[in-house]
Design an enzyme around this catalytic site. Structure first.
Site, PDB file in Angstrom:
ATOM      1  N   CYS A 297      31.675  23.569  43.081  1.00  0.00           N
ATOM      2  CA  CYS A 297      32.869  22.895  43.777  1.00  0.00           C
ATOM      3  C   CYS A 297      32.487  22.391  45.196  1.00  0.00           C
ATOM      4  CB  CYS A 297      33.928  23.912  43.638  1.00  0.00           C
ATOM      5  SG  CYS A 297      34.499  24.782  42.101  1.00  0.00           S
TER       6      CYS A 297
ATOM      7  N   HIS B   2      38.936  21.316  48.763  1.00  0.00           N
ATOM      8  CA  HIS B   2      38.715  21.575  47.150  1.00  0.00           C
ATOM      9  C   HIS B   2      39.918  21.893  46.573  1.00  0.00           C
ATOM     10  CE1 HIS B   2      37.556  22.684  43.439  1.00  0.00           C
ATOM     11  NE2 HIS B   2      37.164  23.903  43.706  1.00  0.00           N
TER      12      HIS B   2
ATOM     13  N   ASN C   7      41.986  22.832  39.215  1.00  0.00           N
ATOM     14  CA  ASN C   7      40.853  22.742  39.945  1.00  0.00           C
ATOM     15  C   ASN C   7      39.877  21.818  38.886  1.00  0.00           C
ATOM     16  OD1 ASN C   7      38.107  23.194  40.815  1.00  0.00           O
ATOM     17  ND2 ASN C   7      38.616  25.555  40.871  1.00  0.00           N
TER      18      ASN C   7
HETATM   19  N1  ACO Z   1      48.896  34.609  32.981  1.00  0.00           N
HETATM   20  C1  ACO Z   1      49.773  35.852  33.246  1.00  0.00           C
HETATM   21  N2  ACO Z   1      48.883  36.900  33.571  1.00  0.00           N
HETATM   22  C2  ACO Z   1      47.675  36.813  34.267  1.00  0.00           C
HETATM   23  C3  ACO Z   1      46.988  35.611  34.224  1.00  0.00           C
HETATM   24  C4  ACO Z   1      47.689  34.523  33.584  1.00  0.00           C
HETATM   25  N3  ACO Z   1      47.152  33.291  33.459  1.00  0.00           N
HETATM   26  N4  ACO Z   1      46.064  35.767  34.780  1.00  0.00           N
HETATM   27  C5  ACO Z   1      45.816  37.088  34.982  1.00  0.00           C
HETATM   28  N5  ACO Z   1      46.942  37.787  34.916  1.00  0.00           N
HETATM   29  C6  ACO Z   1      47.066  39.079  34.944  1.00  0.00           C
HETATM   30  C7  ACO Z   1      45.893  40.068  35.085  1.00  0.00           C
HETATM   31  O1  ACO Z   1      45.696  40.438  33.808  1.00  0.00           O
HETATM   32  C8  ACO Z   1      46.456  41.148  35.812  1.00  0.00           C
HETATM   33  O2  ACO Z   1      47.397  41.909  35.031  1.00  0.00           O
HETATM   34  P1  ACO Z   1      47.160  43.593  35.043  1.00  0.00           P
HETATM   35  O3  ACO Z   1      47.404  43.896  36.525  1.00  0.00           O
HETATM   36  O4  ACO Z   1      47.835  43.940  34.084  1.00  0.00           O
HETATM   37  O5  ACO Z   1      45.533  43.626  34.836  1.00  0.00           O
HETATM   38  C9  ACO Z   1      47.650  40.465  36.959  1.00  0.00           C
HETATM   39  O6  ACO Z   1      48.023  39.258  36.378  1.00  0.00           O
HETATM   40  C10 ACO Z   1      46.863  40.217  38.243  1.00  0.00           C
HETATM   41  O7  ACO Z   1      45.492  39.634  37.990  1.00  0.00           O
HETATM   42  P2  ACO Z   1      44.600  39.248  39.443  1.00  0.00           P
HETATM   43  O8  ACO Z   1      43.450  38.587  38.700  1.00  0.00           O
HETATM   44  O9  ACO Z   1      44.502  40.377  39.985  1.00  0.00           O
HETATM   45  O10 ACO Z   1      45.813  38.159  39.906  1.00  0.00           O
HETATM   46  P3  ACO Z   1      45.457  37.383  41.422  1.00  0.00           P
HETATM   47  O11 ACO Z   1      46.791  37.744  42.075  1.00  0.00           O
HETATM   48  O12 ACO Z   1      44.252  37.727  41.981  1.00  0.00           O
HETATM   49  O13 ACO Z   1      45.503  35.793  40.795  1.00  0.00           O
HETATM   50  C11 ACO Z   1      44.040  34.011  40.781  1.00  0.00           C
HETATM   51  C12 ACO Z   1      44.266  35.475  40.137  1.00  0.00           C
HETATM   52  C13 ACO Z   1      45.126  33.189  40.552  1.00  0.00           C
HETATM   53  C14 ACO Z   1      42.647  33.776  39.931  1.00  0.00           C
HETATM   54  C15 ACO Z   1      43.607  34.306  42.203  1.00  0.00           C
HETATM   55  O14 ACO Z   1      42.629  35.484  42.315  1.00  0.00           O
HETATM   56  C16 ACO Z   1      42.717  33.237  42.932  1.00  0.00           C
HETATM   57  O15 ACO Z   1      43.327  32.156  42.937  1.00  0.00           O
HETATM   58  N6  ACO Z   1      41.389  33.329  43.000  1.00  0.00           N
HETATM   59  C17 ACO Z   1      40.805  32.188  43.308  1.00  0.00           C
HETATM   60  C18 ACO Z   1      40.151  31.678  42.359  1.00  0.00           C
HETATM   61  C19 ACO Z   1      39.632  30.465  42.593  1.00  0.00           C
HETATM   62  O16 ACO Z   1      40.330  29.471  43.297  1.00  0.00           O
HETATM   63  N7  ACO Z   1      38.450  29.878  41.862  1.00  0.00           N
HETATM   64  C20 ACO Z   1      37.852  28.724  42.010  1.00  0.00           C
HETATM   65  C21 ACO Z   1      37.290  28.598  43.271  1.00  0.00           C
HETATM   66  S1  ACO Z   1      35.615  28.195  43.012  1.00  0.00           S
HETATM   67  C22 ACO Z   1      35.564  26.805  42.201  1.00  0.00           C
HETATM   68  O17 ACO Z   1      36.346  26.102  42.345  1.00  0.00           O
HETATM   69  C23 ACO Z   1      34.636  26.743  41.075  1.00  0.00           C
END
Ligand code: ACO
Length: 326
Positions: A112, A253, A283
Site C-alpha cells: 500500500c 492511503h 482499500n
Molecule cells: N463483520 C462483522 N464482524 C466482524 C467483521 C466483519 N466484517 N470483522 C471482524 N468482526 C468481528 C470479529 O470477529 C470480532 O468478533 P469477536 O470479538 O466475537 O471475536 C469483532 O468483530 C472485533 O474484531 P476486531 O478485529 O477486534 O475489530 P476492530 O475493531 O479491530 O476492527 C478493523 C477491525 C476494521 C480491520 C480494524 O482493526 C482496522 O481497520 N485495522 C486497520 C486495518 C487496515 O487498515 N489494514 C489495511 C492497511 S494496510 C494495507 O492497506 C494493505
C-alpha cells in the site's frame, strides 16, 4: 538538479461493484459493522476478464491525455503493484499496450506504500537528468488474493489503478519526502508464498507452491498507521520547509476512515482539507492515492499550485510521505 512536476493523472476501476449489503450475503457481516468501523460502503471487483494491465493501461491513457504528451515521449514506466498479472513483471505489457516504444518499464513492490515509493523512485531518475518523462502507475487487484470466507479481511479491499505523468521541470514541485520500512513487524500483514516441498532426486527437494490469501492483524496495523503516518508526514514537511497550515489537501492511503480521521486530527488538519473516497472503493492498495488524487483533480477540488501532503502505509511494514504541489 532538475525539478519534478506532475502534469497528468488518470484512474480506472472495474465496473462491477460489490456493496456491503451484498457482501453480507457472502459472510456474516453487515453494512452497519463495515461502515462504522471502516467507512467503506462499496468496492469494485475485477471480473475474470479484467487484468491488472487493462486497468493500469486505462488509467495511464487518461493521465497521458491530461499531460498532452505522446506515449513515445515516455522514458520510464514504473508500475507499483503487489498483484501483477505475471510475477516476472507486468510493466512491459503496459508499455506495449500504450505504444510507449521508447520507455523502459519495471514493477516495484511496496504494497500500500507502492505509489509513494514509486513516486520517489521515479523522481530520482528525473532529478539526475537521466529521464525526462515518467509514467507512474499504482494498481492492485487484491480481490484475487483475499479469502472470501474471512470477514475480517474480505470487507476491506477493492480493485483499481491510478496513474500520474511526471516530467522534468525548472520549478520543482516535489517538495519533500520520507520513506520508512520495518521488517520486524512483517507478520502483521502478509500475502505469502507457501511451498509444498517436492523431493526431486537424491538429496534435492524443490518447493513449488502458491501464494496464500491475505492475513492481517487489524489492530496492530491500525496502531502502526495512527502512530507512524503523522510522524512521517511531519518529517516530509520539515524537509519541504513547510508547516501543516500550508497544506491544502491531505490524501492518505485509503485503508480506513478511522485511520484517516485520527491522522488528520493528530496533525490538526481540518476535515474539509482531507480527501477520502474510501466509501466507494475500499482499500485499493497501491492504487488508492492516485485514484483519490485523480478524482479530486477532475472534480476541480485540487487546483494548480495546491500543496498536497500524501502518505502510504502497509505491508512490509512500509510507510512514507511525499509533499508535492499540483
Ligand atoms: N463483520 C462483522 N464482524 C466482524 C467483521 C466483519 N466484517 N470483522 C471482524 N468482526 C468481528 C470479529 O470477529 C470480532 O468478533 P469477536 O470479538 O466475537 O471475536 C469483532 O468483530 C472485533 O474484531 P476486531 O478485529 O477486534 O475489530 P476492530 O475493531 O479491530 O476492527 C478493523 C477491525 C476494521 C480491520 C480494524 O482493526 C482496522 O481497520 N485495522 C486497520 C486495518 C487496515 O487498515 N489494514 C489495511 C492497511 S494496510 C494495507 O492497506 C494493505
Amino acid at each position: 538538479n532538475t525539478g519534478i512536476a506532475m502534469i497528468g493523472s488518470g484512474s480506472a476501476t472495474p465496473p462491477v461493484s460489490l456493496d456491503n449489503q451484498r457482501l453480507s450475503q457472502i459472510v456474516e457481516t453487515s453494512d452497519e459493522w463495515i461502515a462504522s468501523r471502516t467507512g467503506i460502503r462499496d468496492r469494485r471487483v475485477a471480473d475474470p476478464q479484467t487484468s491488472l494491465c487493462s486497468l493500469a493501461t486505462a488509467a495511464s491513457k487518461q493521465a497521458i491525455a491530461m499531460a498532452q504528451i505522446d506515449p513515445s515521449e515516455i522514458d520510464l514506466i514504473v508500475l507499483a503493484t503487489s498483484t501483477p498479472d505475471d510475477l516476472f513483471g507486468s510493466a512491459s505489457q503496459i508499455q506495449a499496450q500504450l505504444g510507449a516504444t521508447q520507455a523502459v518499464a519495471f514493477d516495484l513492490t511496496a504494497a500500500c506504500s507502492g505509489f509513494i515509493f514509486g513516486l520517489v523512485t521515479a523522481a530520482q531518475f528525473i532529478r539526475t537528468g537521466v529521464y525526462k518523462t515518467v509514467l507512474l502507475i499504482g494498481g492492485d487487484i487484491l480481490s484475487r488474493w483475499v479469502d472470501w470466507s474471512d470477514r475480517r479481511t474480505c470487507v476491506l479491499f477493492g480493485d483499481g489503478a491510478g496513474a500520474v505523468v511526471l516530467q522534468a521541470s525548472e520549478c520543482d514541485r516535489l517538495l519533500g519526502f520520507e520513506l520508512r520500512s520495518d521488517g520486524t513487524q512483517n507478520g502483521c500483514l502478509n500475502l505469502s508464498f507457501q511451498a509444498q516441498p517436492q523431493p526431486l532426486i537424491d538429496q534435492i527437494t524443490v518447493s513449488p507452491g502458491t501464494y496464500q490469501p491475505i492475513t492481517m492483524n487489524g489492530k496492530e496495523v491500525y496502531r502502526f498507521a495512527v502512530k507512524k503516518v503523522p510522524e512521517v508526514i511531519e518529517k516530509a514537511l520539515f524537509r519541504a520547509d513547510l508547516t501543516v497550515d500550508q497544506i491544502n489537501w491531505l490524501i492518505l492511503h485509503q485503508a480506513n476512515q478511522r485511520i484517516i480521521d485520527a491522522v488528520a486530527q493528530r496533525l490538526n488538519i481540518p476535515s474539509d482539507r482531507v480527501i477520502s473516497n474510501l466509501a466507494n472503493y475500499g482499500n485499493t492498495s497501491a492504487a488508492s492515492i492516485p485514484i483519490a488524487l485523480d478524482e479530486a483533480v477532475r472534480a476541480g477540488k485540487i487546483k494548480p499550485g495546491d500543496v498536497i501532503a500524501t502518505s502510504g502505509f502497509g505491508a512490509g511494514l512500509t510507510w512514507g510521505a511525499a509533499i508535492f504541489q499540483w
